[in-house]
Design a protein around this motif. Structure first.
Motif, PDB file in Angstrom:
ATOM      1  N   LYS A  39      -1.738  -5.807 -30.398  1.00  0.00           N
ATOM      2  CA  LYS A  39      -2.689  -5.046 -29.488  1.00  0.00           C
ATOM      3  C   LYS A  39      -4.152  -5.852 -29.472  1.00  0.00           C
ATOM      4  O   LYS A  39      -4.795  -5.733 -28.417  1.00  0.00           O
ATOM      5  CB  LYS A  39      -2.869  -3.667 -30.000  1.00  0.00           C
ATOM      6  N   SER A  40      -4.638  -6.270 -30.469  1.00  0.00           N
ATOM      7  CA  SER A  40      -5.929  -6.960 -30.586  1.00  0.00           C
ATOM      8  C   SER A  40      -5.665  -8.367 -29.900  1.00  0.00           C
ATOM      9  O   SER A  40      -6.861  -8.857 -29.757  1.00  0.00           O
ATOM     10  CB  SER A  40      -6.503  -7.179 -31.735  1.00  0.00           C
ATOM     11  N   GLY A  41      -4.484  -8.967 -29.422  1.00  0.00           N
ATOM     12  CA  GLY A  41      -4.353 -10.121 -28.929  1.00  0.00           C
ATOM     13  C   GLY A  41      -4.220 -11.255 -29.901  1.00  0.00           C
ATOM     14  O   GLY A  41      -3.963 -12.280 -29.214  1.00  0.00           O
ATOM     15  N   ASP A  42      -4.209 -10.809 -31.067  1.00  0.00           N
ATOM     16  CA  ASP A  42      -3.655 -11.943 -32.077  1.00  0.00           C
ATOM     17  C   ASP A  42      -2.278 -12.271 -32.226  1.00  0.00           C
ATOM     18  O   ASP A  42      -1.752 -11.301 -31.656  1.00  0.00           O
ATOM     19  CB  ASP A  42      -4.463 -11.759 -33.335  1.00  0.00           C
ATOM     20  N   SER A  43      -1.892 -13.425 -32.867  1.00  0.00           N
ATOM     21  CA  SER A  43      -0.412 -13.428 -33.425  1.00  0.00           C
ATOM     22  C   SER A  43      -0.152 -13.243 -34.831  1.00  0.00           C
ATOM     23  O   SER A  43      -1.297 -13.472 -35.715  1.00  0.00           O
ATOM     24  CB  SER A  43       0.226 -14.825 -32.890  1.00  0.00           C
ATOM     25  N   LEU A  44       0.955 -13.053 -35.129  1.00  0.00           N
ATOM     26  CA  LEU A  44       1.376 -12.808 -36.698  1.00  0.00           C
ATOM     27  C   LEU A  44       2.696 -14.123 -37.105  1.00  0.00           C
ATOM     28  O   LEU A  44       3.477 -13.830 -36.471  1.00  0.00           O
ATOM     29  CB  LEU A  44       1.753 -11.270 -36.936  1.00  0.00           C
ATOM     30  N   THR A  45       1.957 -14.708 -37.961  1.00  0.00           N
ATOM     31  CA  THR A  45       3.120 -15.766 -38.287  1.00  0.00           C
ATOM     32  C   THR A  45       3.630 -15.575 -39.771  1.00  0.00           C
ATOM     33  O   THR A  45       2.800 -15.354 -40.673  1.00  0.00           O
ATOM     34  CB  THR A  45       2.660 -17.220 -38.042  1.00  0.00           C
ATOM     35  N   LEU A  46       4.897 -15.522 -39.873  1.00  0.00           N
ATOM     36  CA  LEU A  46       5.411 -15.361 -41.226  1.00  0.00           C
ATOM     37  C   LEU A  46       6.006 -16.698 -41.473  1.00  0.00           C
ATOM     38  O   LEU A  46       7.214 -16.889 -40.860  1.00  0.00           O
ATOM     39  CB  LEU A  46       6.185 -14.257 -41.471  1.00  0.00           C
ATOM     40  N   ILE A  47       5.529 -17.594 -42.382  1.00  0.00           N
ATOM     41  CA  ILE A  47       6.049 -18.972 -42.408  1.00  0.00           C
ATOM     42  C   ILE A  47       7.393 -19.101 -42.770  1.00  0.00           C
ATOM     43  O   ILE A  47       7.661 -18.179 -43.784  1.00  0.00           O
ATOM     44  CB  ILE A  47       5.207 -19.766 -43.504  1.00  0.00           C
ATOM     45  N   GLY A  48       8.188 -19.786 -42.176  1.00  0.00           N
ATOM     46  CA  GLY A  48       9.613 -19.742 -42.224  1.00  0.00           C
ATOM     47  C   GLY A  48      10.367 -18.874 -41.553  1.00  0.00           C
ATOM     48  O   GLY A  48      11.697 -19.164 -41.188  1.00  0.00           O
ATOM     49  N   PHE A  49       9.832 -17.700 -41.335  1.00  0.00           N
ATOM     50  CA  PHE A  49      10.721 -16.631 -40.880  1.00  0.00           C
ATOM     51  C   PHE A  49      10.417 -16.507 -38.958  1.00  0.00           C
ATOM     52  O   PHE A  49      11.353 -16.582 -38.260  1.00  0.00           O
ATOM     53  CB  PHE A  49      10.042 -15.154 -41.113  1.00  0.00           C
ATOM     54  N   GLY A  50       9.017 -16.506 -38.585  1.00  0.00           N
ATOM     55  CA  GLY A  50       8.855 -16.572 -37.203  1.00  0.00           C
ATOM     56  C   GLY A  50       7.673 -16.187 -36.863  1.00  0.00           C
ATOM     57  O   GLY A  50       6.560 -15.643 -38.003  1.00  0.00           O
ATOM     58  N   THR A  51       7.020 -16.068 -35.769  1.00  0.00           N
ATOM     59  CA  THR A  51       5.711 -15.675 -35.067  1.00  0.00           C
ATOM     60  C   THR A  51       5.814 -14.731 -34.282  1.00  0.00           C
ATOM     61  O   THR A  51       6.774 -14.655 -32.922  1.00  0.00           O
ATOM     62  CB  THR A  51       4.950 -16.855 -34.356  1.00  0.00           C
ATOM     63  N   PHE A  52       5.259 -13.427 -34.049  1.00  0.00           N
ATOM     64  CA  PHE A  52       5.130 -12.476 -33.181  1.00  0.00           C
ATOM     65  C   PHE A  52       3.820 -12.697 -32.630  1.00  0.00           C
ATOM     66  O   PHE A  52       2.805 -13.092 -32.901  1.00  0.00           O
ATOM     67  CB  PHE A  52       4.971 -11.141 -33.781  1.00  0.00           C
ATOM     68  N   SER A  53       4.011 -12.889 -31.009  1.00  0.00           N
ATOM     69  CA  SER A  53       2.837 -13.043 -30.329  1.00  0.00           C
ATOM     70  C   SER A  53       3.049 -12.090 -29.057  1.00  0.00           C
ATOM     71  O   SER A  53       4.118 -11.520 -28.746  1.00  0.00           O
ATOM     72  CB  SER A  53       2.926 -14.543 -29.971  1.00  0.00           C
ATOM     73  N   VAL A  54       1.961 -12.241 -28.063  1.00  0.00           N
ATOM     74  CA  VAL A  54       1.796 -11.494 -26.903  1.00  0.00           C
ATOM     75  C   VAL A  54       1.937 -12.639 -25.792  1.00  0.00           C
ATOM     76  O   VAL A  54       1.459 -13.650 -25.760  1.00  0.00           O
ATOM     77  CB  VAL A  54       0.480 -10.580 -26.716  1.00  0.00           C
TER      78      VAL A  54
END
Length: 93
Positions: A39-54
């Motif tokens: 919601k804040s426009g940022d992305s979340l990266t879990l190294i090796g697992f994947g990246t959530f983004s908008v």
């Protein structure tokens, strides 16, 4: 087979030794934090697992599937996107 939220909570409890209630709170907290980050426009990266983004989709013109001669305007929108990381991709092969 499809894993449900309840199945995931059971698996988390079994793997970690936490109670099902604690596993449920963990899962709710995790999903809430992912949502807050996106919601804040940022992305979340879990190294090796994947990246959530908008992902931003531009406004566009489409056609009504029930009446193809009718043109409709589709507004711009945002959607959640997930890109699998290298470890997750490797585990699937």
């Amino acid at each position: 087979m499809t894993m449900t939220k309840s199945d995931l909570i059971d698996a988390l409890a079994a793997d970690t030794g936490l109670t099902k209630a604690d596993s449920d709170r963990f899962l709710k907290s995790f999903t809430a934090n992912v949502e807050k980050t996106l919601k804040s426009g940022d992305s979340l990266t879990l190294i090796g697992f994947g990246t959530f983004s908008v992902s931003n989709r531009a406004a566009r013109v489409g056609r009504n599937p029930q009446n193809p001669s009718q043109v409709i305007n589709i507004p711009a929108s945002k959607s959640a996107k997930f890109k699998a990381g290298s470890k997750l991709k490797g585990a699937l092969n």
